[in-house]
Design a protein around this motif. Structure first.
Motif, PDB file in Angstrom:
ATOM      1  N   ALA A 181       2.219  -6.733  -0.976  1.00 42.65           N
ATOM      2  CA  ALA A 181       1.322  -5.629  -0.644  1.00 42.65           C
ATOM      3  C   ALA A 181       2.117  -4.335  -0.733  1.00 42.65           C
ATOM      4  O   ALA A 181       3.326  -4.311  -0.471  1.00 42.65           O
ATOM      5  CB  ALA A 181       0.729  -5.798   0.756  1.00 42.65           C
ATOM      6  N   VAL A 182       1.433  -3.284  -1.117  1.00 40.46           N
ATOM      7  CA  VAL A 182       2.042  -1.954  -1.167  1.00 40.46           C
ATOM      8  C   VAL A 182       1.346  -1.096  -0.128  1.00 40.46           C
ATOM      9  O   VAL A 182       0.115  -1.115  -0.013  1.00 40.46           O
ATOM     10  CB  VAL A 182       1.893  -1.316  -2.560  1.00 40.46           C
ATOM     11  N   SER A 183       2.118  -0.351   0.630  1.00 42.15           N
ATOM     12  CA  SER A 183       1.567   0.512   1.674  1.00 42.15           C
ATOM     13  C   SER A 183       1.920   1.959   1.351  1.00 42.15           C
ATOM     14  O   SER A 183       3.062   2.278   1.042  1.00 42.15           O
ATOM     15  CB  SER A 183       2.144   0.134   3.044  1.00 42.15           C
ATOM     16  N   VAL A 203      -3.249   1.075   3.151  1.00 39.71           N
ATOM     17  CA  VAL A 203      -2.623   2.071   4.024  1.00 39.71           C
ATOM     18  C   VAL A 203      -2.122   1.345   5.279  1.00 39.71           C
ATOM     19  O   VAL A 203      -2.618   0.272   5.632  1.00 39.71           O
ATOM     20  CB  VAL A 203      -3.623   3.180   4.404  1.00 39.71           C
ATOM     21  N   PRO A 204      -1.126   1.909   5.974  1.00 41.48           N
ATOM     22  CA  PRO A 204      -0.549   1.220   7.137  1.00 41.48           C
ATOM     23  C   PRO A 204      -1.574   0.831   8.193  1.00 41.48           C
ATOM     24  O   PRO A 204      -1.430  -0.210   8.843  1.00 41.48           O
ATOM     25  CB  PRO A 204       0.448   2.243   7.687  1.00 41.48           C
ATOM     26  N   HIS A 205      -2.598   1.646   8.372  1.00 41.18           N
ATOM     27  CA  HIS A 205      -3.587   1.383   9.423  1.00 41.18           C
ATOM     28  C   HIS A 205      -4.203  -0.003   9.267  1.00 41.18           C
ATOM     29  O   HIS A 205      -4.461  -0.687  10.268  1.00 41.18           O
ATOM     30  CB  HIS A 205      -4.672   2.452   9.381  1.00 41.18           C
ATOM     31  N   ILE A 263       5.626  -6.392   2.190  1.00 37.82           N
ATOM     32  CA  ILE A 263       5.001  -5.071   2.086  1.00 37.82           C
ATOM     33  C   ILE A 263       6.076  -4.062   1.758  1.00 37.82           C
ATOM     34  O   ILE A 263       7.030  -3.896   2.519  1.00 37.82           O
ATOM     35  CB  ILE A 263       4.302  -4.671   3.407  1.00 37.82           C
ATOM     36  N   PHE A 264       5.945  -3.418   0.625  1.00 37.34           N
ATOM     37  CA  PHE A 264       6.913  -2.375   0.323  1.00 37.34           C
ATOM     38  C   PHE A 264       6.202  -1.032   0.277  1.00 37.34           C
ATOM     39  O   PHE A 264       5.177  -0.856  -0.352  1.00 37.34           O
ATOM     40  CB  PHE A 264       7.728  -2.640  -0.946  1.00 37.34           C
ATOM     41  N   GLU A 265       6.799  -0.105   1.014  1.00 35.65           N
ATOM     42  CA  GLU A 265       6.220   1.229   1.122  1.00 35.65           C
ATOM     43  C   GLU A 265       6.493   2.047  -0.119  1.00 35.65           C
ATOM     44  O   GLU A 265       7.505   1.888  -0.792  1.00 35.65           O
ATOM     45  CB  GLU A 265       6.812   1.969   2.325  1.00 35.65           C
ATOM     46  N   GLY A 266       5.546   2.947  -0.388  1.00 36.86           N
ATOM     47  CA  GLY A 266       5.719   3.894  -1.472  1.00 36.86           C
ATOM     48  C   GLY A 266       5.315   5.279  -1.016  1.00 36.86           C
ATOM     49  O   GLY A 266       4.853   5.477   0.114  1.00 36.86           O
ATOM     50  N   TYR A 267       5.497   6.235  -1.907  1.00 34.79           N
ATOM     51  CA  TYR A 267       5.207   7.634  -1.581  1.00 34.79           C
ATOM     52  C   TYR A 267       4.669   8.320  -2.824  1.00 34.79           C
ATOM     53  O   TYR A 267       5.153   8.092  -3.944  1.00 34.79           O
ATOM     54  CB  TYR A 267       6.476   8.323  -1.092  1.00 34.79           C
TER      55      TYR A 267
END
Length: 609
Positions: A359-361, A280-282, A381-385
């Motif tokens: 990494a996935v965030s 998670v981003p934190h 880091i690639f974001e996902g939803y």
């Protein structure tokens, strides 16, 4: 763009369930390392595919011997650890359904979930968890068995199952179909009681196999050793379960770590040395802030700031080149990047184990500049939803074409549509079957084959999704101005001293905010200013500290119109916690609970203004 579809890259098998991959992998390559288990001395010991299969089979026999039957629901109440995965697959092997329960759940929450799901047996981690369940036992007439991991549950079931023939277990496993229910996973409950999402073996297969195909670089590390990941997300949440299932189906070495915080995690990252992680981003924020504080203590604040600036410019140039929008970093920028890599970035990679490349965030929004910094530092880091209702992932950024600041494109086999009111609608093989025993909520969520997510977003012409807020979180001031608080909150929270930010303003004349502080960051800030730590009361009224937070608020206000801007704020003496009922187990804000708990403080803000 109103709709974007990504064709599937894999198809769900016609027969079988999730446990089959454990047995098939052991049959194909029994000596291949499947997992790693940390022993009592803190040393990671590899577990081969054959050994894990044997352990799953032994526990599955024990479950049958103890009365667990096909279709029974068994709760697992534990932190993330090796045994969680072992029991999950043992339950799936006999056709039972796991019901994850967060280890901090109260007796009241246990009663609700156990009763709602008709739980007949439970696996808990510790004596505290056993006492929590025990306190509710009088209200759980269906609960017949309780095993405790720390009291030898694995060994007890092994012994109990010695009289069961392996063929009996395999008959149960062969009776599974992809449409068999695998788990009842409860939502975080930001609005009232959690709802049980019915997820089948097919939902996980569709999700995990397409994600693995889409994110192939994660599973082909490019290093001498095979790909590996350290799982520290809660397995009580679908995000963690997706990581678990995807790793075991893709042949990734999987380790477990029970604490989702940088202080506990960094030592295990150094010893386990994963090639990719999902977080998670934190967590990424904490690691970055720790690096910045260390540089400031060494008198290298300016050098670190320059390293950040170089990283952002370098990563932006690489990003533009990936999309055919520029030539990439120039010669001067490449030289600056090489210098900063030796001085700063290499140290960060080493702190993350030395082999981490991806990494996935997910779970919440990540600051674009932070993602750019990590990318230039050698960790993309690639974001996902995603949601519980979608077995985790709906969209994620392609490793080769990551558009920072977005949550990426639909994973293969998924269609994303933006409704007229901006709500994100989803269709795909990973979309859940419905809410357990709640046809009204199911009908509200599933409409003509589409899942109404409750999230708001925008689609670019090439299918990249940007989140803009939650429908239920939209504030409407007394002047009729509507706004989503997420943009403001994320920007304020990006300040190093800020831990949390909640924007308020419903039926009020203007927007205000409650801000909590990061204790470590505040302690560092005081030390850098050569000041003694004041009492919590004095700290929240400290003029110099208030000026720092005001800068964060002013910066956030530049992202919105004046009518949407934060006019006033209050610093609180304590952070919002899960124990107070102000955060969900996945650390999401319970807005209504916060507004009620701090009703007097909010009223005082508006009276003073």
């Amino acid at each position: 763009m109103r709709e974007f579809t990504a064709p599937p890259l894999t198809t769900v098998p016609q027969a079988g369930g999730l446990a089959d991959s454990v047995f098939e992998r052991a049959e194909k390559d029994p000596g291949q390392v499947a997992l790693a288990r940390k022993d009592s001395d803190g040393v990671w010991r590899d577990v081969t595919a054959a050994r894990f299969r044997d352990e799953v089979l032994a526990v599955a026999k024990g479950l049958l011997a103890e009365g667990v039957r096909f279709g029974d629901r068994v709760a697992i109440m534990s932190r993330t650890r090796y045994e969680w995965t072992l029991f999950d697959y043992a339950l799936w092997t006999v056709g039972a359904q796991s019901v994850p329960v967060h280890p901090t759940a109260s007796s009241e929450q246990v009663v609700w979930m156990f009763s709602d799901a008709d739980v007949t047996a439970a696996v808990v981690e510790s004596e505290d968890h056993a006492m929590t369940v025990g306190a509710a036992i009088g209200q759980l007439p269906l609960l017949k068995r309780l095993w405790q991991l720390d009291a030898g549950a694995e060994e007890q079931l092994r012994a109990a199952g010695e009289r069961i023939d392996s063929e009996v277990v395999h008959r149960h496993r062969m009776a599974l179909t992809p449409d068999t229910v695998a788990t009842i996973t409860y939502t975080s409950g930001t609005d009232g009681r959690p709802k049980g999402c019915v997820l089948t073996h097919s939902h996980f297969m569709s999700e995990c196999d397409n994600v693995s195909a889409f994110c192939r670089p994660l599973f082909s590390s490019g290093l001498k050793r095979p790909p590996s990941t350290l799982l520290f997300l809660p397995l009580t949440h679908v995000y963690g379960r997706m990581v678990q299932v995807a790793a075991l189906r893709a042949g990734v070495r999987l380790g477990h770590q029970p604490e989702l915080n940088a202080e506990a995690l960094l030592p295990d990252l150094r010893t386990f040395r994963p090639t990719y992680v999902l977080a998670v981003p934190h967590l990424f924020e904490r690691i970055f802030d720790g690096s910045r504080r260390a540089a400031e203590l060494e008198g290298q604040a300016d050098a670190f700031g320059k390293a950040v600036d170089v990283a952002v410019r370098y990563a932006e140039a690489v990003e533009r080149r990936a999309f055919g929008e520029g030539p990439g970093p120039g010669a001067k920028l490449r030289m600056q990047h090489q210098l900063m890599d030796r001085l700063v970035y290499a140290r960060l990679r080493e702190a993350l184990g030395g082999r981490l490349r991806y990494a996935v965030s997910g779970g919440s929004s990540m600051d674009r500049r932070l993602a750019l910094f990590y990318d230039a530092a050698g960790v993309r880091i690639f974001e996902g939803y995603g949601l519980t209702e979608t077995t985790s992932t709906v969209t994620t950024n392609p490793p080769e074409q990551t558009r920072f600041g977005t949550v990426g494109r639909p994973i293969p086999g998924t269609t994303v549509r933006i409704a007229d009111d901006g709500e994100i609608l989803v269709r795909g093989g990973q979309v859940f079957a419905g809410y357990l025993r709640d046809p009204a909520a199911t009908a509200q969520a599933l409409r003509d084959g589409w899942l109404a997510t409750g999230d708001l977003g925008e689609l670019s012409e090439d299918g990249y999704l940007t989140l803009t807020g939650r429908k239920k979180d939209v504030l409407v001031t007394s002047g009729g101005k509507s706004l989503s608080p997420t943009v403001l909150e994320d920007r304020v929270r990006s300040h190093p001293l800020v831990a949390q930010c909640v924007v308020v303003g419903n039926d009020r004349p203007f927007v205000a905010a409650l801000v909590t502080l990061d204790p470590d960051a505040v302690a560092h800030w005081l030390a850098m200013h050569e000041r003694q730590a004041p009492s919590p009361t004095d700290l929240v009224n400290d003029a110099e500290l208030e000026r720092e937070i005001r800068r964060a608020v002013v910066g956030a206000n530049t992202q919105v119109s004046r009518a949407e801007s934060i006019r006033t704020f209050r610093i609180l003496g304590h952070r919002f916690t899960e124990e107070q009922g102000l955060l969900t187990p996945s650390l999401k804000l319970r807005r209504r609970a916060i507004e009620k708990a701090y009703e007097h403080e909010i009223d005082a803000l508006y009276r003073a203004a």
